[in-house]
Design a protein around this motif. Structure first.
Motif, PDB file in Angstrom:
ATOM      1  N   GLY A  85      15.232   8.865  12.899  1.00 16.31           N
ATOM      2  CA  GLY A  85      15.009   9.472  11.518  1.00 16.31           C
ATOM      3  C   GLY A  85      13.784   9.609  10.932  1.00 16.31           C
ATOM      4  N   ILE A  86      12.839   8.700  11.069  1.00 11.78           N
ATOM      5  CA  ILE A  86      11.667   8.610  10.595  1.00 11.78           C
ATOM      6  C   ILE A  86      10.705   9.858  11.302  1.00 11.78           C
ATOM      7  N   ALA A  87      11.076  10.066  12.738  1.00 13.52           N
ATOM      8  CA  ALA A  87      10.121  10.837  13.389  1.00 13.52           C
ATOM      9  C   ALA A  87      10.778  12.326  13.142  1.00 13.52           C
ATOM     10  N   ARG A  88      12.239  12.745  12.913  1.00 13.07           N
ATOM     11  CA  ARG A  88      12.834  13.876  12.482  1.00 13.07           C
ATOM     12  C   ARG A  88      12.201  14.194  11.149  1.00 13.07           C
ATOM     13  N   ARG A  89      12.205  13.297  10.277  1.00 15.50           N
ATOM     14  CA  ARG A  89      11.805  13.502   8.833  1.00 15.50           C
ATOM     15  C   ARG A  89      10.439  14.083   8.870  1.00 15.50           C
ATOM     16  N   ALA A  90       9.358  13.371   9.896  1.00 13.69           N
ATOM     17  CA  ALA A  90       8.173  13.715   9.949  1.00 13.69           C
ATOM     18  C   ALA A  90       8.126  15.163  10.446  1.00 13.69           C
ATOM     19  N   GLN A  91       8.804  15.390  11.639  1.00 11.39           N
ATOM     20  CA  GLN A  91       8.752  16.825  12.150  1.00 11.39           C
ATOM     21  C   GLN A  91       9.220  17.856  11.221  1.00 11.39           C
ATOM     22  N   GLU A  92      10.405  17.451  10.516  1.00  8.67           N
ATOM     23  CA  GLU A  92      10.792  18.581   9.406  1.00  8.67           C
ATOM     24  C   GLU A  92       9.638  18.733   8.262  1.00  8.67           C
ATOM     25  N   GLY A  93       9.052  17.619   7.896  1.00 12.60           N
ATOM     26  CA  GLY A  93       7.912  17.745   7.020  1.00 12.60           C
ATOM     27  C   GLY A  93       6.898  18.689   7.461  1.00 12.60           C
ATOM     28  N   GLN A  94       6.576  18.417   8.678  1.00 11.72           N
ATOM     29  CA  GLN A  94       5.497  19.447   9.415  1.00 11.72           C
ATOM     30  C   GLN A  94       5.901  20.796   9.291  1.00 11.72           C
ATOM     31  N   GLN A  95       7.364  20.966   9.683  1.00 16.16           N
ATOM     32  CA  GLN A  95       7.854  22.443   9.733  1.00 16.16           C
ATOM     33  C   GLN A  95       7.852  22.962   8.123  1.00 16.16           C
ATOM     34  N   LEU A  96       8.098  22.090   7.052  1.00 15.81           N
ATOM     35  CA  LEU A  96       7.921  22.578   5.822  1.00 15.81           C
ATOM     36  C   LEU A  96       6.344  22.742   5.342  1.00 15.81           C
ATOM     37  N   VAL A  97       5.638  22.119   5.860  1.00 10.05           N
ATOM     38  CA  VAL A  97       4.413  22.044   5.437  1.00 10.05           C
ATOM     39  C   VAL A  97       3.560  23.555   6.264  1.00 10.05           C
ATOM     40  N   LYS A  98       4.314  23.807   7.216  1.00 10.98           N
ATOM     41  CA  LYS A  98       3.622  25.290   7.806  1.00 10.98           C
ATOM     42  C   LYS A  98       4.620  26.375   7.297  1.00 10.98           C
ATOM     43  N   ILE A  99       5.239  26.492   6.122  1.00  8.66           N
ATOM     44  CA  ILE A  99       5.797  27.717   5.668  1.00  8.66           C
ATOM     45  C   ILE A  99       5.083  28.799   5.602  1.00  8.66           C
ATOM     46  N   GLU A 100       4.002  28.735   5.617  1.00  8.93           N
ATOM     47  CA  GLU A 100       3.044  29.808   5.088  1.00  8.93           C
ATOM     48  C   GLU A 100       3.016  30.566   6.594  1.00  8.93           C
TER      49      GLU A 100
END
Length: 184
Positions: A85-100
């Motif tokens: 779950g921590i790894a998935r959340r970190a990956q999702e966070g990375q995807q959201l950070v690169k929204i641009e």
């Protein structure tokens, strides 16, 4: 000439005997015999056999584990899921950070979290006889027999002897006589 003659006439005495034979009776009673055979003394001691079957692994395969093993499994599974779950959340966070960079990362994340793989249907055999741990200790029987000697009591009985002695009775049946006569 006549010579005188002497004439002698004798009669013998007759003796009569009455004989009663002796009577002898002998009886030998059988010996009085008592025999007692005490039962043998039998002592038995047994050590029971012991069969041990450890079905821990087979029960675990059937999902029937002990509470301690279940607790360890749940703790390990929970720790793994927390890390995933921590790894998935970190990956999702990375995807959201690169929204641009474009695209719709929020929709992609929702799609990833809602698509579940279809479970396979099939027959699965559980339990493995090779996983059974068996041990057998044979029992023992110890038998000790002490024979008892027979008790023999023999009473010798004396012979029973009856003896009636014989008798002889003599009587004079005829007296002896002598007659002397002179004949001229």
């Amino acid at each position: 000439m006549n010579i005188p003659q002497l004439q002698v006439q004798t009669t013998s005495a007759k003796l009569g005997l009455q004989i009663n034979k002796p009577i002898q009776e002998i009886e030998q009673p059988k010996a009085t015999l008592t025999i007692e055979q005490p039962a043998a003394i039998i002592e038995m001691s047994t050590t029971p056999s012991e069969l041990t079957i450890d079905t821990t692994e087979n029960r675990a395969a059937l999902d029937l584990m002990s509470m301690f093993r279940r607790g360890d499994e749940v703790a390990q599974y929970s720790q793994q899921k927390v890390q995933e779950g921590i790894a998935r959340r970190a990956q999702e966070g990375q995807q959201l950070v690169k929204i641009e960079n474009g695209g719709n990362p929020l929709a992609d994340i929702i799609k990833q979290n809602t698509d579940r793989p279809v479970a396979e249907l099939g027959i699965r055999f559980v339990g493995n006889s090779l996983q059974l741990k068996r041990s057998f200790t044979p029992g023992q029987v110890n038998i000790n027999v002490t024979p008892q000697k027979p008790i023999i009591d023999a009473q010798i009985n004396k012979p029973i002897h009856h003896y009636t002695p014989g008798t002889v009775t003599a009587n004079l049946e005829q007296h002896s006589s002598i007659e002397i006569d002179w004949k001229v």
